[in-house]
Design a protein around this motif. Structure first.
Motif, PDB file in Angstrom:
ATOM      1  N   HIS A 157      -1.479  -1.903  -6.340  1.00 34.07           N
ATOM      2  CA  HIS A 157      -0.890  -3.174  -6.008  1.00 34.07           C
ATOM      3  C   HIS A 157       0.426  -2.848  -5.204  1.00 34.07           C
ATOM      4  CE1 HIS A 157      -2.774  -5.196  -9.672  1.00 34.07           C
ATOM      5  NE2 HIS A 157      -3.543  -5.209  -8.612  1.00 34.07           N
ATOM      6  N   PHE A 158       0.930  -3.687  -4.269  1.00 34.84           N
ATOM      7  CA  PHE A 158       2.303  -3.675  -3.600  1.00 34.84           C
ATOM      8  C   PHE A 158       2.462  -4.832  -3.435  1.00 34.84           C
ATOM      9  CE2 PHE A 158      -0.786  -2.933  -0.281  1.00 34.84           C
ATOM     10  CZ  PHE A 158      -0.241  -3.666   0.687  1.00 34.84           C
ATOM     11  N   GLN A 159       4.014  -5.065  -3.200  1.00 31.39           N
ATOM     12  CA  GLN A 159       4.468  -6.279  -2.463  1.00 31.39           C
ATOM     13  C   GLN A 159       5.108  -6.381  -1.155  1.00 31.39           C
ATOM     14  OE1 GLN A 159       5.036  -9.696  -5.669  1.00 31.39           O
ATOM     15  NE2 GLN A 159       6.645  -9.260  -4.832  1.00 31.39           N
ATOM     16  N   LYS A 160       4.525  -6.874  -0.165  1.00 25.28           N
ATOM     17  CA  LYS A 160       5.275  -6.496   1.347  1.00 25.28           C
ATOM     18  C   LYS A 160       6.665  -7.013   1.403  1.00 25.28           C
ATOM     19  CE  LYS A 160       0.531  -7.934   2.718  1.00 25.28           C
ATOM     20  NZ  LYS A 160      -0.077  -9.192   2.852  1.00 25.28           N
ATOM     21  N   THR A 161       7.192  -6.547   2.180  1.00 22.59           N
ATOM     22  CA  THR A 161       8.771  -6.855   2.862  1.00 22.59           C
ATOM     23  C   THR A 161       8.627  -8.237   3.055  1.00 22.59           C
ATOM     24  OG1 THR A 161       8.582  -5.702   4.807  1.00 22.59           O
ATOM     25  CG2 THR A 161       9.373  -4.413   3.023  1.00 22.59           C
ATOM     26  N   PRO A 162       9.762  -8.896   2.831  1.00 22.69           N
ATOM     27  CA  PRO A 162      10.981  -8.694   2.180  1.00 22.69           C
ATOM     28  C   PRO A 162      10.901  -8.696   0.798  1.00 22.69           C
ATOM     29  CG  PRO A 162      11.130 -11.135   2.818  1.00 22.69           C
ATOM     30  CD  PRO A 162       9.831 -10.358   3.415  1.00 22.69           C
ATOM     31  N   HIS A 163       9.767  -9.033   0.190  1.00 24.91           N
ATOM     32  CA  HIS A 163       9.674  -9.138  -1.451  1.00 24.91           C
ATOM     33  C   HIS A 163       9.243  -7.823  -2.058  1.00 24.91           C
ATOM     34  CE1 HIS A 163      10.443 -13.420  -0.925  1.00 24.91           C
ATOM     35  NE2 HIS A 163       9.291 -13.242  -0.123  1.00 24.91           N
ATOM     36  N   SER A 164       9.098  -6.567  -1.435  1.00 21.17           N
ATOM     37  CA  SER A 164       8.746  -5.286  -1.910  1.00 21.17           C
ATOM     38  C   SER A 164       9.570  -5.232  -3.334  1.00 21.17           C
ATOM     39  CB  SER A 164       8.943  -4.188  -0.765  1.00 21.17           C
ATOM     40  OG  SER A 164      10.160  -4.116  -0.503  1.00 21.17           O
ATOM     41  N   GLN A 165       8.808  -4.362  -4.069  1.00 21.15           N
ATOM     42  CA  GLN A 165       9.458  -4.127  -5.451  1.00 21.15           C
ATOM     43  C   GLN A 165       9.301  -2.718  -5.867  1.00 21.15           C
ATOM     44  OE1 GLN A 165       6.594  -6.138  -7.801  1.00 21.15           O
ATOM     45  NE2 GLN A 165       7.908  -7.780  -8.385  1.00 21.15           N
ATOM     46  N   GLY A 166      10.461  -2.023  -6.497  1.00 19.42           N
ATOM     47  CA  GLY A 166      10.499  -0.820  -7.015  1.00 19.42           C
ATOM     48  C   GLY A 166      10.076  -1.311  -8.507  1.00 19.42           C
ATOM     49  N   LYS A 167       9.416  -0.263  -9.096  1.00 16.59           N
ATOM     50  CA  LYS A 167       9.267  -0.668 -10.662  1.00 16.59           C
ATOM     51  C   LYS A 167       9.502   0.711 -11.507  1.00 16.59           C
ATOM     52  CE  LYS A 167       5.211  -3.073  -9.148  1.00 16.59           C
ATOM     53  NZ  LYS A 167       3.621  -3.394  -9.066  1.00 16.59           N
ATOM     54  N   LEU A 168      10.129   0.532 -12.611  1.00 13.31           N
ATOM     55  CA  LEU A 168      10.247   1.419 -13.684  1.00 13.31           C
ATOM     56  C   LEU A 168       9.070   1.163 -14.878  1.00 13.31           C
ATOM     57  CD1 LEU A 168      11.953   3.700 -14.730  1.00 13.31           C
ATOM     58  CD2 LEU A 168      13.547   2.133 -15.691  1.00 13.31           C
ATOM     59  N   GLN A 211       8.530   7.786 -18.487  1.00 14.26           N
ATOM     60  CA  GLN A 211       8.593   6.570 -17.945  1.00 14.26           C
ATOM     61  C   GLN A 211       8.384   7.078 -16.079  1.00 14.26           C
ATOM     62  OE1 GLN A 211      11.832   3.621 -18.499  1.00 14.26           O
ATOM     63  NE2 GLN A 211      12.716   5.422 -20.043  1.00 14.26           N
ATOM     64  N   PHE A 212       7.994   6.234 -15.266  1.00 13.62           N
ATOM     65  CA  PHE A 212       7.743   6.686 -13.975  1.00 13.62           C
ATOM     66  C   PHE A 212       8.561   5.546 -13.083  1.00 13.62           C
ATOM     67  CE2 PHE A 212       3.797   7.219 -11.176  1.00 13.62           C
ATOM     68  CZ  PHE A 212       4.361   8.226 -10.690  1.00 13.62           C
ATOM     69  N   TYR A 213       9.344   5.929 -12.258  1.00 12.74           N
ATOM     70  CA  TYR A 213       9.833   5.018 -11.163  1.00 12.74           C
ATOM     71  C   TYR A 213       9.111   5.214  -9.956  1.00 12.74           C
ATOM     72  CZ  TYR A 213      13.232   2.797  -8.289  1.00 12.74           C
ATOM     73  OH  TYR A 213      13.425   1.642  -7.411  1.00 12.74           O
ATOM     74  N   VAL A 214       8.662   4.008  -9.558  1.00 13.05           N
ATOM     75  CA  VAL A 214       7.999   3.807  -8.337  1.00 13.05           C
ATOM     76  C   VAL A 214       8.747   2.795  -7.398  1.00 13.05           C
ATOM     77  CG1 VAL A 214       5.710   3.054  -7.368  1.00 13.05           C
ATOM     78  CG2 VAL A 214       5.782   3.920  -9.782  1.00 13.05           C
ATOM     79  N   PRO A 215       9.525   3.445  -6.142  1.00 11.89           N
ATOM     80  CA  PRO A 215      10.359   2.630  -5.383  1.00 11.89           C
ATOM     81  C   PRO A 215       9.576   1.964  -4.632  1.00 11.89           C
ATOM     82  CG  PRO A 215      10.044   5.245  -4.848  1.00 11.89           C
ATOM     83  CD  PRO A 215       9.421   5.048  -5.860  1.00 11.89           C
ATOM     84  N   GLU A 216      10.232   0.998  -3.753  1.00  8.48           N
ATOM     85  CA  GLU A 216       9.472   0.185  -2.862  1.00  8.48           C
ATOM     86  C   GLU A 216       8.925   0.978  -1.729  1.00  8.48           C
ATOM     87  OE1 GLU A 216      12.436  -2.458  -1.128  1.00  8.48           O
ATOM     88  OE2 GLU A 216      13.341  -2.967  -2.849  1.00  8.48           O
ATOM     89  N   GLY A 217       7.673   0.473  -1.204  1.00  9.65           N
ATOM     90  CA  GLY A 217       7.046   1.284  -0.289  1.00  9.65           C
ATOM     91  C   GLY A 217       6.111   1.988  -0.739  1.00  9.65           C
TER      92      GLY A 217
END
Length: 181
Positions: free
Chosen positions: A62-73, A110-116
């Motif tokens: 999954h992902f969210q397109k800009t301008p609503h993209s998300q980074g996740k910890l 933990q895993f940090y997954v940035p936007e994109g």
């Protein structure tokens, strides 16, 4: 906090320091000062989510397109998952590459997954509780995804027939994907 390098810019694993004794354990799952000292710029986390899944459930990619993209910890409170992130940033030298790590209630990583990035996980145990902090609010119209078993991505999930949501069964293949990032 110890950083686990992934070889993909911005995508990091985090090993937390756990203090345990006969009573149980304690650890900081997030500390703003420690994050800034070890990682750098602090994401603005605005939403926390939690899910519980049975063994063999695959959620993603999954992902969210800009301008609503998300980074996740992301982290696991109970149980374990195979966690996967795929680089969808068009100008990245690692575009289309993925990184996997095992997250569990036991290892407290933990895993940090940035936007994109596209993100997904496979639960390895029943009653796995998965928790994540997000840098943007969920927006249904911005939601997107890729096929979990896309041959071009070549992700070895270690399972042939995971339990999928209806939505996850019909995501796009990577060859025809046009990245919004």
């Amino acid at each position: 906090m110890k950083i686990i390098e992934t070889g993909i810019e911005g995508l990091i694993g985090i090993e937390t320091r756990v203090f345990g004794d006969e009573r149980g354990y304690f650890f900081e799952s997030f500390n703003e000062k420690t994050w800034k000292e070890n990682v750098g710029d602090l994401p603005n986390f605005v939403q926390d989510n939690e899910s519980m899944s049975h063994k063999g459930v695959l959620r993603g990619l999954h992902f969210q397109k800009t301008p609503h993209s998300q980074g996740k910890l992301v982290r696991v409170i109970q149980g374990s998952v195979l966690d996967v992130a795929v680089d969808l940033r068009k100008d990245s030298p690692t575009y289309g590459q993925h990184y996997k790590m095992i997250l569990s209630g036991e290892n407290k990583q933990q895993f940090y997954v940035p936007e994109g990035f596209a993100h997904g996980f496979l639960t390895l145990e029943d009653n796995t509780i998965f928790s994540y902090k997000c840098t943007n609010l969920y927006n249904q119209e911005s939601e997107g995804g890729l096929m979990w078993n896309d041959p071009k991505l070549n992700i070895d999930w270690g399972i042939d027939h995971p339990i999928l949501s209806e939505k996850d069964r019909f995501y796009q293949d990577f060859i025809n994907f046009v990245s919004p990032f």
